[in-house]
Design a protein around this motif. Sequence first.
Motif, PDB file in Angstrom:
ATOM      1  N   ILE A 160       0.842  -1.188   0.000  1.00 12.83           N
ATOM      2  CA  ILE A 160       0.000   0.000   0.000  1.00 12.83           C
ATOM      3  C   ILE A 160       0.878   1.240   0.000  1.00 12.83           C
ATOM      4  O   ILE A 160       0.585   2.227  -0.647  1.00 12.83           O
ATOM      5  CB  ILE A 160      -0.957  -0.025   1.198  1.00 12.83           C
ATOM      6  CG1 ILE A 160      -2.013  -1.090   0.965  1.00 12.83           C
ATOM      7  CG2 ILE A 160      -1.608   1.331   1.413  1.00 12.83           C
ATOM      8  CD1 ILE A 160      -2.762  -1.498   2.181  1.00 12.83           C
ATOM      9  N   THR A 161       1.956   1.164   0.713  1.00 16.55           N
ATOM     10  CA  THR A 161       2.891   2.281   0.728  1.00 16.55           C
ATOM     11  C   THR A 161       4.297   1.709   0.550  1.00 16.55           C
ATOM     12  O   THR A 161       4.590   0.616   1.050  1.00 16.55           O
ATOM     13  CB  THR A 161       2.726   3.097   2.039  1.00 16.55           C
ATOM     14  OG1 THR A 161       3.602   4.199   1.976  1.00 16.55           O
ATOM     15  CG2 THR A 161       3.023   2.271   3.267  1.00 16.55           C
TER      16      THR A 161
ATOM     17  N   SER B 205     -13.169  -9.487  -5.305  1.00 17.86           N
ATOM     18  CA  SER B 205     -12.235  -9.110  -6.365  1.00 17.86           C
ATOM     19  C   SER B 205     -11.269  -8.030  -5.881  1.00 17.86           C
ATOM     20  O   SER B 205     -10.124  -7.991  -6.301  1.00 17.86           O
ATOM     21  CB  SER B 205     -12.987  -8.662  -7.621  1.00 17.86           C
ATOM     22  OG  SER B 205     -13.751  -7.515  -7.362  1.00 17.86           O
ATOM     23  N   ILE B 206     -11.723  -7.184  -4.966  1.00 15.77           N
ATOM     24  CA  ILE B 206     -10.824  -6.179  -4.395  1.00 15.77           C
ATOM     25  C   ILE B 206      -9.708  -6.873  -3.610  1.00 15.77           C
ATOM     26  O   ILE B 206      -8.561  -6.465  -3.642  1.00 15.77           O
ATOM     27  CB  ILE B 206     -11.601  -5.197  -3.494  1.00 15.77           C
ATOM     28  CG1 ILE B 206     -12.405  -4.231  -4.354  1.00 15.77           C
ATOM     29  CG2 ILE B 206     -10.656  -4.417  -2.583  1.00 15.77           C
ATOM     30  CD1 ILE B 206     -13.353  -3.353  -3.593  1.00 15.77           C
TER      31      ILE B 206
ATOM     32  N   VAL C 279      -5.961  -1.477   0.819  1.00 11.09           N
ATOM     33  CA  VAL C 279      -5.738  -2.670   0.016  1.00 11.09           C
ATOM     34  C   VAL C 279      -4.949  -2.287  -1.220  1.00 11.09           C
ATOM     35  O   VAL C 279      -5.018  -1.160  -1.700  1.00 11.09           O
ATOM     36  CB  VAL C 279      -7.092  -3.337  -0.326  1.00 11.09           C
ATOM     37  CG1 VAL C 279      -7.901  -2.522  -1.299  1.00 11.09           C
ATOM     38  CG2 VAL C 279      -6.907  -4.742  -0.855  1.00 11.09           C
ATOM     39  N   TYR C 280      -4.150  -3.250  -1.682  1.00 14.54           N
ATOM     40  CA  TYR C 280      -3.360  -2.976  -2.871  1.00 14.54           C
ATOM     41  C   TYR C 280      -4.015  -3.559  -4.107  1.00 14.54           C
ATOM     42  O   TYR C 280      -4.455  -4.695  -4.108  1.00 14.54           O
ATOM     43  CB  TYR C 280      -1.951  -3.571  -2.756  1.00 14.54           C
ATOM     44  CG  TYR C 280      -1.199  -3.431  -4.059  1.00 14.54           C
ATOM     45  CD1 TYR C 280      -0.599  -2.220  -4.386  1.00 14.54           C
ATOM     46  CD2 TYR C 280      -1.178  -4.458  -4.990  1.00 14.54           C
ATOM     47  CE1 TYR C 280       0.032  -2.056  -5.601  1.00 14.54           C
ATOM     48  CE2 TYR C 280      -0.537  -4.298  -6.216  1.00 14.54           C
ATOM     49  CZ  TYR C 280       0.058  -3.091  -6.509  1.00 14.54           C
ATOM     50  OH  TYR C 280       0.661  -2.915  -7.712  1.00 14.54           O
ATOM     51  N   PHE C 281      -4.110  -2.788  -5.139  1.00 14.20           N
ATOM     52  CA  PHE C 281      -4.286  -3.288  -6.500  1.00 14.20           C
ATOM     53  C   PHE C 281      -3.798  -2.171  -7.404  1.00 14.20           C
ATOM     54  O   PHE C 281      -3.535  -1.071  -6.926  1.00 14.20           O
ATOM     55  CB  PHE C 281      -5.728  -3.718  -6.789  1.00 14.20           C
ATOM     56  CG  PHE C 281      -6.795  -2.736  -6.424  1.00 14.20           C
ATOM     57  CD1 PHE C 281      -7.083  -1.657  -7.236  1.00 14.20           C
ATOM     58  CD2 PHE C 281      -7.534  -2.901  -5.266  1.00 14.20           C
ATOM     59  CE1 PHE C 281      -8.078  -0.769  -6.903  1.00 14.20           C
ATOM     60  CE2 PHE C 281      -8.525  -2.012  -4.922  1.00 14.20           C
ATOM     61  CZ  PHE C 281      -8.799  -0.939  -5.743  1.00 14.20           C
ATOM     62  N   PRO C 282      -3.603  -2.444  -8.696  1.00 10.24           N
ATOM     63  CA  PRO C 282      -3.011  -1.404  -9.530  1.00 10.24           C
ATOM     64  C   PRO C 282      -3.817  -0.107  -9.420  1.00 10.24           C
ATOM     65  O   PRO C 282      -5.020  -0.102  -9.623  1.00 10.24           O
ATOM     66  CB  PRO C 282      -3.111  -1.990 -10.943  1.00 10.24           C
ATOM     67  CG  PRO C 282      -3.216  -3.451 -10.759  1.00 10.24           C
ATOM     68  CD  PRO C 282      -3.905  -3.667  -9.461  1.00 10.24           C
ATOM     69  N   ARG C 283      -3.142   0.961  -9.058  1.00 11.30           N
ATOM     70  CA  ARG C 283      -3.841   2.220  -8.802  1.00 11.30           C
ATOM     71  C   ARG C 283      -4.514   2.783 -10.039  1.00 11.30           C
ATOM     72  O   ARG C 283      -5.457   3.566  -9.935  1.00 11.30           O
ATOM     73  CB  ARG C 283      -2.864   3.250  -8.248  1.00 11.30           C
ATOM     74  CG  ARG C 283      -2.228   2.916  -6.901  1.00 11.30           C
ATOM     75  CD  ARG C 283      -3.067   2.082  -6.047  1.00 11.30           C
ATOM     76  NE  ARG C 283      -2.603   2.026  -4.661  1.00 11.30           N
ATOM     77  CZ  ARG C 283      -3.215   1.343  -3.724  1.00 11.30           C
ATOM     78  NH1 ARG C 283      -4.278   0.634  -4.014  1.00 11.30           N
ATOM     79  NH2 ARG C 283      -2.771   1.334  -2.491  1.00 11.30           N
ATOM     80  N   LEU C 284      -4.010   2.400 -11.215  1.00 15.82           N
ATOM     81  CA  LEU C 284      -4.599   2.920 -12.447  1.00 15.82           C
ATOM     82  C   LEU C 284      -6.069   2.524 -12.583  1.00 15.82           C
ATOM     83  O   LEU C 284      -6.825   3.165 -13.304  1.00 15.82           O
ATOM     84  CB  LEU C 284      -3.822   2.392 -13.659  1.00 15.82           C
ATOM     85  CG  LEU C 284      -2.566   3.169 -14.037  1.00 15.82           C
ATOM     86  CD1 LEU C 284      -1.776   2.428 -15.089  1.00 15.82           C
ATOM     87  CD2 LEU C 284      -2.949   4.553 -14.555  1.00 15.82           C
TER      88      LEU C 284
ATOM     89  N   ARG D 236      -8.356  -7.899 -14.076  1.00 22.66           N
ATOM     90  CA  ARG D 236      -9.473  -7.509 -14.949  1.00 22.66           C
ATOM     91  C   ARG D 236     -10.829  -7.784 -14.302  1.00 22.66           C
ATOM     92  O   ARG D 236     -11.786  -7.061 -14.543  1.00 22.66           O
ATOM     93  CB  ARG D 236      -9.348  -8.161 -16.319  1.00 22.66           C
ATOM     94  CG  ARG D 236      -9.361  -9.673 -16.312  1.00 22.66           C
ATOM     95  CD  ARG D 236      -9.085 -10.212 -17.711  1.00 22.66           C
ATOM     96  NE  ARG D 236      -9.154 -11.660 -17.724  1.00 22.66           N
ATOM     97  CZ  ARG D 236      -8.152 -12.456 -17.345  1.00 22.66           C
ATOM     98  NH1 ARG D 236      -7.014 -11.929 -16.935  1.00 22.66           N
ATOM     99  NH2 ARG D 236      -8.284 -13.762 -17.366  1.00 22.66           N
ATOM    100  N   ASP D 237     -10.906  -8.816 -13.460  1.00 22.30           N
ATOM    101  CA  ASP D 237     -12.181  -9.081 -12.795  1.00 22.30           C
ATOM    102  C   ASP D 237     -12.552  -7.956 -11.843  1.00 22.30           C
ATOM    103  O   ASP D 237     -13.709  -7.561 -11.748  1.00 22.30           O
ATOM    104  CB  ASP D 237     -12.119 -10.399 -12.019  1.00 22.30           C
ATOM    105  CG  ASP D 237     -12.197 -11.603 -12.950  1.00 22.30           C
ATOM    106  OD1 ASP D 237     -12.600 -11.402 -14.111  1.00 22.30           O
ATOM    107  OD2 ASP D 237     -11.855 -12.719 -12.519  1.00 22.30           O
ATOM    108  N   LEU D 238     -11.533  -7.430 -11.176  1.00 21.51           N
ATOM    109  CA  LEU D 238     -11.771  -6.307 -10.271  1.00 21.51           C
ATOM    110  C   LEU D 238     -12.270  -5.102 -11.061  1.00 21.51           C
ATOM    111  O   LEU D 238     -13.221  -4.431 -10.666  1.00 21.51           O
ATOM    112  CB  LEU D 238     -10.476  -5.945  -9.547  1.00 21.51           C
ATOM    113  CG  LEU D 238     -10.509  -4.612  -8.797  1.00 21.51           C
ATOM    114  CD1 LEU D 238     -11.467  -4.679  -7.623  1.00 21.51           C
ATOM    115  CD2 LEU D 238      -9.119  -4.239  -8.315  1.00 21.51           C
ATOM    116  N   PHE D 239     -11.631  -4.866 -12.182  1.00 21.55           N
ATOM    117  CA  PHE D 239     -12.032  -3.808 -13.096  1.00 21.55           C
ATOM    118  C   PHE D 239     -13.512  -3.937 -13.420  1.00 21.55           C
ATOM    119  O   PHE D 239     -14.297  -3.000 -13.308  1.00 21.55           O
ATOM    120  CB  PHE D 239     -11.225  -3.964 -14.389  1.00 21.55           C
ATOM    121  CG  PHE D 239     -10.591  -2.703 -14.848  1.00 21.55           C
ATOM    122  CD1 PHE D 239     -11.321  -1.533 -14.909  1.00 21.55           C
ATOM    123  CD2 PHE D 239      -9.258  -2.695 -15.236  1.00 21.55           C
ATOM    124  CE1 PHE D 239     -10.730  -0.377 -15.346  1.00 21.55           C
ATOM    125  CE2 PHE D 239      -8.657  -1.547 -15.663  1.00 21.55           C
ATOM    126  CZ  PHE D 239      -9.405  -0.381 -15.723  1.00 21.55           C
TER     127      PHE D 239
END
Lengths: 427, 280
Positions: free
Chosen positions: A97-98, A136-137, B116-121, B28-31
């Motif tokens: 995250i960071t 999915s998140i 939470v982490y995922f691609p920020r884009l 892509r599923d998250l998208f």
Amino acid sequence: MTDIAIQVENLGKRYRIGVQEEKYDTLGAQMLAWLRSPITNYRRLRGLSAFSENGQAEDVIWALKDVSFTVKEGEALGVIGRNGAGKSTLLKVLSRITPPTTGRVLLSGRVASLLEVGTGFHPELTGRENIYLNGSILGMTKAEIDRKFDEIVAFSGVEKFIDTPVKRYSSGMRVRLAFSVAAHLEPEILLIDEVLAVGDAEFQRKCLGKMQDVAGAGRTVLFVSHNMPAVTRLCQRAILLEKGRLIMDGPSEEVVASYLADATRTGAARSWALDEAPGTDELRLTSVSLVNSQHRIVSVVSVEEELQLRIGYRVNTPGLTFRCAAKFYTQGVCAFATVEPTETTRDREGHYWSVVRIPAHLLSEGEYLVGVSIFSSKGRKIHYVLEDEVIVFQVTDPISGQSARGDYTEPFAGVMRPKLEWSMEHA
Amino acid sequence: MTARKDMLVIEPPKGWQPINFKELREYRDLFYYLVRRDVQVLYKQTVLGFAWAILRPFLSMILFTFVFGNVAQVSSDGVPYPVFSYVALVPWTYFSTALTTSSMSLVTNSNMLTKVYFPRLVFPLTPVLAKLVDFVIAFAFIPLLLLWFRIMPTRDVVFIPLLIIILMMTAAGAGMWLAALGIQYRDIKYATQFMTQLLMYAAPVVWSVTALTARLGETGRLIYGLYPLAGVIEGFRSALLGSVPMPWDLIAVGGASAFVLFVSGAFYFRRMEVAFADVA
């Protein structure tokens, strides 16, 4: 399998904390500052992400500094420490995250992190839709969620409302649903932060059980928590952070004990020099300690152990009549109090100890604080000593089958846990 | 360490980062679910629901027809003013809503950003896709309008997807720039609100580029074309109303600048994203 799952090397994380706003004495200075404020604001906001390389500014703090440790595959590591010790920062760096400022981390295996449950839950969406969104998140694919959907719903216990918008749920239901999604993640490395701090006690236990399954299934777990019984039960090993540095790494019981001792600036034993001992000129409290049957001071004890609370005091005025008492606090209430049955006269000057035996199978799991008082109530009412939170200790249940639990491993309420006899009759 | 495991190395960030397409693909599923969420919740608890997708440009059309068509007598290249403005309002409404939502996407999702982490884009790009649903609904109303005014679309309608791509790149590019700036400087929020109004009048929504060309000449027209909305909106008009020839010059210049905006936005965003969680 002794492969290394998490390897942390000299990890450091620098943050800038807001500088205190300047105060101005005159209206003129205030006006000038107001006119200049866009520039100062810009510098301040820019400073949140940019650091000048020269020297250490006063508003810069190192949330983590030179932290190194490794976690083996299948190991559960507890991370404990006071608020602001860097636990959450560590977890955020490991969760990507960071980014770290220095050092590096190697993670081998699929990582999932749970810094809170229900991230991204949308109140307008139904339970079903939120399961897919939240899943999915957290990094699950649609196929994975499809496969586990029924299990998730069953675990949450909200089957009937699965097509109801989440905003109509009670907060407990929402948490249960959110946790169910999280509990069905199947990562090789799981990073968890305080997620147990939510929900009712019963559900917390259920989650703990689920997490124990995860840890037991050969998965690597990094568990950040304030819940010391959970840490000792879930993790074989723990690390203690203080002011961003790793100050202890070892078996979780030892680390927890050391943390508790430090957290309250006391532990299961405390003593005072005579000149600062609580009390009056006639009588001073000199020591309080909790010992086990081998007379060793212990701050993490099993529910199956018999204990002694030893109250040491010095009588300066011979012939004083009084009694000692102790109160045991846990879960925010007084679990019980105990007093010497009679007020006794101490004829001679000198050191005395009053000892009370605490039988096995009396205390429940959790943290206990002990308060001590010494007083006389017959005739002249005098409180010589009245000290709260003198010592603190931790009770754990190894669930060996010999405790009041028997072979029951699920939620167990109460501030005390006597082992009582059960019998059965048939009409 | 076994080789089959995913290895992940976390290190201090080093300058410019390329876009990690592989990672974006993994998510892509998250998208999909985030876009779905944005679409699903948009008109929740409204009476008219998705009718708002048509109503907003439609009501603007009525207003503009009155103010610019009747009162100010703005030239509409010989087509009825209502259809002249509606055909422009559909892409414009998409652009402005996508841009505003995209530029605010990090601030509105800051909770997710720090947890939470995922691609920020994913954040700024989600609205660009989600708002397409509104766009399609509003677009579907155009044939009815054309029928009503008895206008035959030209064969150039086949180029509309190209125009939509330019439009999306512009919205995404500007969205990424503003989102990355906005998480640190909340001024962007107020600036964007004002700027979109300005951008609408700068785009040929209520007026036609024909008049501008007459005044500024061909060079001026090409410079104006750097604003991608010029080529897109005039292109829509050309394809659907046949009022002007397909403005390939504007589309080429605008397409190029949209591409530059998109790529630079993505790079700037990637450079700044490491600090998002710290400044949010």
